[in-house]
Design a protein around this motif. Structure first.
Motif, PDB file in Angstrom:
ATOM      1  N   ASP A 108      41.508  61.045  -4.887  1.00 50.62           N
ATOM      2  CA  ASP A 108      42.203  59.756  -4.856  1.00 50.62           C
ATOM      3  C   ASP A 108      41.284  58.652  -4.346  1.00 50.62           C
ATOM      4  O   ASP A 108      41.640  57.480  -4.370  1.00 50.62           O
ATOM      5  CB  ASP A 108      43.434  59.841  -3.960  1.00 50.62           C
ATOM      6  N   SER A 109      40.118  59.045  -3.852  1.00 50.49           N
ATOM      7  CA  SER A 109      39.123  58.071  -3.401  1.00 50.49           C
ATOM      8  C   SER A 109      38.001  58.031  -4.428  1.00 50.49           C
ATOM      9  O   SER A 109      37.859  58.935  -5.243  1.00 50.49           O
ATOM     10  CB  SER A 109      38.570  58.473  -2.029  1.00 50.49           C
ATOM     11  N   ASN A 111      33.764  57.042  -4.962  1.00 51.60           N
ATOM     12  CA  ASN A 111      32.410  56.639  -4.555  1.00 51.60           C
ATOM     13  C   ASN A 111      32.334  56.045  -3.145  1.00 51.60           C
ATOM     14  O   ASN A 111      32.139  54.839  -2.999  1.00 51.60           O
ATOM     15  CB  ASN A 111      31.843  55.646  -5.581  1.00 51.60           C
ATOM     16  N   PRO A 112      32.467  56.854  -2.118  1.00 51.92           N
ATOM     17  CA  PRO A 112      32.444  58.315  -2.153  1.00 51.92           C
ATOM     18  C   PRO A 112      33.847  58.936  -2.230  1.00 51.92           C
ATOM     19  O   PRO A 112      34.818  58.347  -1.745  1.00 51.92           O
ATOM     20  CB  PRO A 112      31.788  58.677  -0.818  1.00 51.92           C
ATOM     21  N   ASN A 113      33.912  60.123  -2.851  1.00 49.77           N
ATOM     22  CA  ASN A 113      35.168  60.860  -2.970  1.00 49.77           C
ATOM     23  C   ASN A 113      35.418  61.665  -1.697  1.00 49.77           C
ATOM     24  O   ASN A 113      35.326  62.898  -1.696  1.00 49.77           O
ATOM     25  CB  ASN A 113      35.121  61.799  -4.177  1.00 49.77           C
ATOM     26  N   ILE A 114      35.742  60.985  -0.607  1.00 45.02           N
ATOM     27  CA  ILE A 114      35.933  61.654   0.676  1.00 45.02           C
ATOM     28  C   ILE A 114      36.751  60.744   1.583  1.00 45.02           C
ATOM     29  O   ILE A 114      36.843  59.529   1.349  1.00 45.02           O
ATOM     30  CB  ILE A 114      34.557  61.982   1.321  1.00 45.02           C
ATOM     31  N   ASP A 115      37.357  61.321   2.582  1.00 40.14           N
ATOM     32  CA  ASP A 115      38.111  60.555   3.572  1.00 40.14           C
ATOM     33  C   ASP A 115      37.114  59.851   4.495  1.00 40.14           C
ATOM     34  O   ASP A 115      36.490  60.473   5.349  1.00 40.14           O
ATOM     35  CB  ASP A 115      39.000  61.515   4.374  1.00 40.14           C
ATOM     36  N   LEU A 116      36.971  58.547   4.335  1.00 39.35           N
ATOM     37  CA  LEU A 116      35.969  57.804   5.101  1.00 39.35           C
ATOM     38  C   LEU A 116      36.386  57.560   6.546  1.00 39.35           C
ATOM     39  O   LEU A 116      35.542  57.202   7.371  1.00 39.35           O
ATOM     40  CB  LEU A 116      35.669  56.472   4.417  1.00 39.35           C
ATOM     41  N   THR A 117      37.652  57.771   6.857  1.00 41.58           N
ATOM     42  CA  THR A 117      38.050  57.698   8.264  1.00 41.58           C
ATOM     43  C   THR A 117      37.506  58.903   9.016  1.00 41.58           C
ATOM     44  O   THR A 117      36.996  58.786  10.131  1.00 41.58           O
ATOM     45  CB  THR A 117      39.587  57.647   8.393  1.00 41.58           C
ATOM     46  N   ALA A 118      37.601  60.070   8.390  1.00 41.55           N
ATOM     47  CA  ALA A 118      37.080  61.294   9.002  1.00 41.55           C
ATOM     48  C   ALA A 118      35.564  61.368   8.892  1.00 41.55           C
ATOM     49  O   ALA A 118      34.895  61.851   9.817  1.00 41.55           O
ATOM     50  CB  ALA A 118      37.721  62.516   8.355  1.00 41.55           C
ATOM     51  N   PHE A 119      35.018  60.894   7.755  1.00 39.32           N
ATOM     52  CA  PHE A 119      33.588  61.030   7.502  1.00 39.32           C
ATOM     53  C   PHE A 119      32.973  59.680   7.118  1.00 39.32           C
ATOM     54  O   PHE A 119      32.589  59.468   5.973  1.00 39.32           O
ATOM     55  CB  PHE A 119      33.345  62.061   6.391  1.00 39.32           C
ATOM     56  N   SER A 136      19.640  81.030 -12.686  1.00 40.85           N
ATOM     57  CA  SER A 136      18.299  80.500 -12.474  1.00 40.85           C
ATOM     58  C   SER A 136      18.109  80.296 -10.980  1.00 40.85           C
ATOM     59  O   SER A 136      18.707  79.400 -10.382  1.00 40.85           O
ATOM     60  CB  SER A 136      18.129  79.162 -13.216  1.00 40.85           C
ATOM     61  N   PHE A 137      17.290  81.151 -10.363  1.00 41.26           N
ATOM     62  CA  PHE A 137      17.101  81.091  -8.925  1.00 41.26           C
ATOM     63  C   PHE A 137      16.457  79.788  -8.459  1.00 41.26           C
ATOM     64  O   PHE A 137      16.441  79.494  -7.269  1.00 41.26           O
ATOM     65  CB  PHE A 137      16.251  82.264  -8.443  1.00 41.26           C
ATOM     66  N   SER A 138      15.924  79.014  -9.376  1.00 44.76           N
ATOM     67  CA  SER A 138      15.321  77.740  -8.986  1.00 44.76           C
ATOM     68  C   SER A 138      16.356  76.620  -8.924  1.00 44.76           C
ATOM     69  O   SER A 138      16.009  75.488  -8.607  1.00 44.76           O
ATOM     70  CB  SER A 138      14.201  77.355  -9.968  1.00 44.76           C
ATOM     71  N   PHE A 139      17.630  76.953  -9.206  1.00 47.15           N
ATOM     72  CA  PHE A 139      18.706  75.975  -9.168  1.00 47.15           C
ATOM     73  C   PHE A 139      19.716  76.323  -8.074  1.00 47.15           C
ATOM     74  O   PHE A 139      19.901  77.494  -7.747  1.00 47.15           O
ATOM     75  CB  PHE A 139      19.439  75.908 -10.521  1.00 47.15           C
ATOM     76  N   ALA A 140      20.354  75.298  -7.528  1.00 46.55           N
ATOM     77  CA  ALA A 140      21.422  75.482  -6.541  1.00 46.55           C
ATOM     78  C   ALA A 140      22.562  74.531  -6.871  1.00 46.55           C
ATOM     79  O   ALA A 140      22.380  73.533  -7.567  1.00 46.55           O
ATOM     80  CB  ALA A 140      20.908  75.229  -5.129  1.00 46.55           C
ATOM     81  N   TRP A 141      23.740  74.848  -6.353  1.00 44.62           N
ATOM     82  CA  TRP A 141      24.912  74.026  -6.605  1.00 44.62           C
ATOM     83  C   TRP A 141      24.995  72.886  -5.595  1.00 44.62           C
ATOM     84  O   TRP A 141      24.592  73.026  -4.441  1.00 44.62           O
ATOM     85  CB  TRP A 141      26.180  74.874  -6.549  1.00 44.62           C
ATOM     86  N   TYR A 142      25.509  71.765  -6.049  1.00 43.89           N
ATOM     87  CA  TYR A 142      25.691  70.612  -5.182  1.00 43.89           C
ATOM     88  C   TYR A 142      27.048  69.965  -5.464  1.00 43.89           C
ATOM     89  O   TYR A 142      27.658  70.202  -6.506  1.00 43.89           O
ATOM     90  CB  TYR A 142      24.573  69.579  -5.388  1.00 43.89           C
ATOM     91  N   ALA A 143      27.505  69.161  -4.518  1.00 41.23           N
ATOM     92  CA  ALA A 143      28.717  68.372  -4.705  1.00 41.23           C
ATOM     93  C   ALA A 143      28.318  66.912  -4.772  1.00 41.23           C
ATOM     94  O   ALA A 143      27.596  66.420  -3.900  1.00 41.23           O
ATOM     95  CB  ALA A 143      29.688  68.601  -3.555  1.00 41.23           C
ATOM     96  N   SER A 144      28.763  66.219  -5.804  1.00 38.83           N
ATOM     97  CA  SER A 144      28.481  64.797  -5.936  1.00 38.83           C
ATOM     98  C   SER A 144      29.678  63.999  -5.450  1.00 38.83           C
ATOM     99  O   SER A 144      30.749  64.030  -6.060  1.00 38.83           O
ATOM    100  CB  SER A 144      28.182  64.436  -7.392  1.00 38.83           C
ATOM    101  N   PHE A 145      29.510  63.280  -4.349  1.00 41.16           N
ATOM    102  CA  PHE A 145      30.589  62.446  -3.831  1.00 41.16           C
ATOM    103  C   PHE A 145      30.596  61.065  -4.479  1.00 41.16           C
ATOM    104  O   PHE A 145      31.346  60.184  -4.060  1.00 41.16           O
ATOM    105  CB  PHE A 145      30.481  62.346  -2.309  1.00 41.16           C
ATOM    106  N   HIS A 146      29.783  60.915  -5.518  1.00 37.89           N
ATOM    107  CA  HIS A 146      29.806  59.694  -6.314  1.00 37.89           C
ATOM    108  C   HIS A 146      30.925  59.756  -7.339  1.00 37.89           C
ATOM    109  O   HIS A 146      31.657  58.790  -7.558  1.00 37.89           O
ATOM    110  CB  HIS A 146      28.469  59.485  -7.017  1.00 37.89           C
ATOM    111  N   ASP A 147      31.078  60.934  -7.980  1.00 35.43           N
ATOM    112  CA  ASP A 147      32.058  61.053  -9.049  1.00 35.43           C
ATOM    113  C   ASP A 147      32.934  62.297  -8.951  1.00 35.43           C
ATOM    114  O   ASP A 147      33.709  62.592  -9.847  1.00 35.43           O
ATOM    115  CB  ASP A 147      31.362  61.032 -10.413  1.00 35.43           C
TER     116      ASP A 147
END
Length: 232
Positions: A108-109, A111-119, A136-147
């Motif tokens: 519901d938020s 860019n960033p998709n996060i509670d800005l009061t808490a964070f 692929s061991f050269s890759f890792a997962w990430y979370a994008s708080f932009h979208d």
């Protein structure tokens, strides 16, 4: 009689979902903040999060300072550095796995998709998780708080770090997670990895992770606005 592991994995998400709904009915807030203002506890998962992005510090009213944006290997090292320095009073910080990081997203938020009061001060950008892509061991997962997307990228790329401690591992909520060793000079204590299902399988599962995340977030932690509406 011992409950089979598969049954426990199935029941745990249901139990937390019911607990979250109960918290909503009781009018509970989704997060609590410790007296120092530096640590946020998620009431649904019991995980404790550093309130500020790594590199910043809480000054009593917000997160200030320059955020660090290391590659994946150095992100893991950041947790070790924090523990050696007894960061925020604790020495058991770690890089969250993909399910844990995804649980912070608020669709519901924007860019960033996060509670800005808490964070406060959260970057609308990539945040690393400890989850290695087994395809692929050269890759890792990430979370994008932009979208609000959860995807994978090369470990040599740059991203931000938010450390977590305590609680229970959330691998049960991530159909893609499975314990296993990670490559590279630094290995997380309990990393997760994505099964090797081929490129087409990865595309499908990637879409499920991104698309199904909103449902998991709704189950794990009810929208505080929904809670307020019910209390009227």
């Amino acid at each position: 009689m011992t409950m089979p592991a598969a049954t426990r994995s199935f029941l745990r998400p249901l139990a937390l979902a019911l607990a979250a709904l109960g918290a909503c009915a009781a009018g509970a807030t989704p997060y609590s903040i410790d007296p120092s203002g530096t640590i946020v506890t998620d009431q649904a998962t019991a995980l404790q999060w550093a309130r500020c992005t790594f590199g910043q510090a809480w000054d009593g009213s917000g997160c200030t300072g320059k955020t660090a944006a290391p590659n994946w290997y150095n992100a893991l090292q950041a947790a070790q550095t924090a523990n050696a320095a007894h960061y925020l009073g604790y020495s058991d910080w770690r890089l969250p796995n993909v399910s844990e990081m995804e649980s912070l997203m608020e669709m519901d938020s924007a860019n960033p998709n996060i509670d800005l009061t808490a964070f406060p001060g959260t970057e609308g950008a990539l945040y690393w998780t400890s989850t290695t892509d087994e395809y692929s061991f050269s890759f890792a997962w990430y979370a994008s708080f932009h979208d609000g997307h959860v995807l994978r990228t090369d470990k040599t790329g740059l991203g931000y770090v938010r450390l977590v401690r305590g609680g229970q591992p959330m691998a049960a909520f991530d159909a893609l997670a499975a314990p296993g060793p990670g490559p590279g000079p630094v290995r997380p204590a309990a990393p997760t990895a994505v099964p090797a299902l081929g490129y087409a399988g990865w595309l499908l599962l990637s879409a499920l992770v991104a698309g199904g995340g909103a449902l998991r977030r709704r189950l794990l932690r009810p929208d505080p606005r929904t809670c307020r509406a019910r209390s009227r």
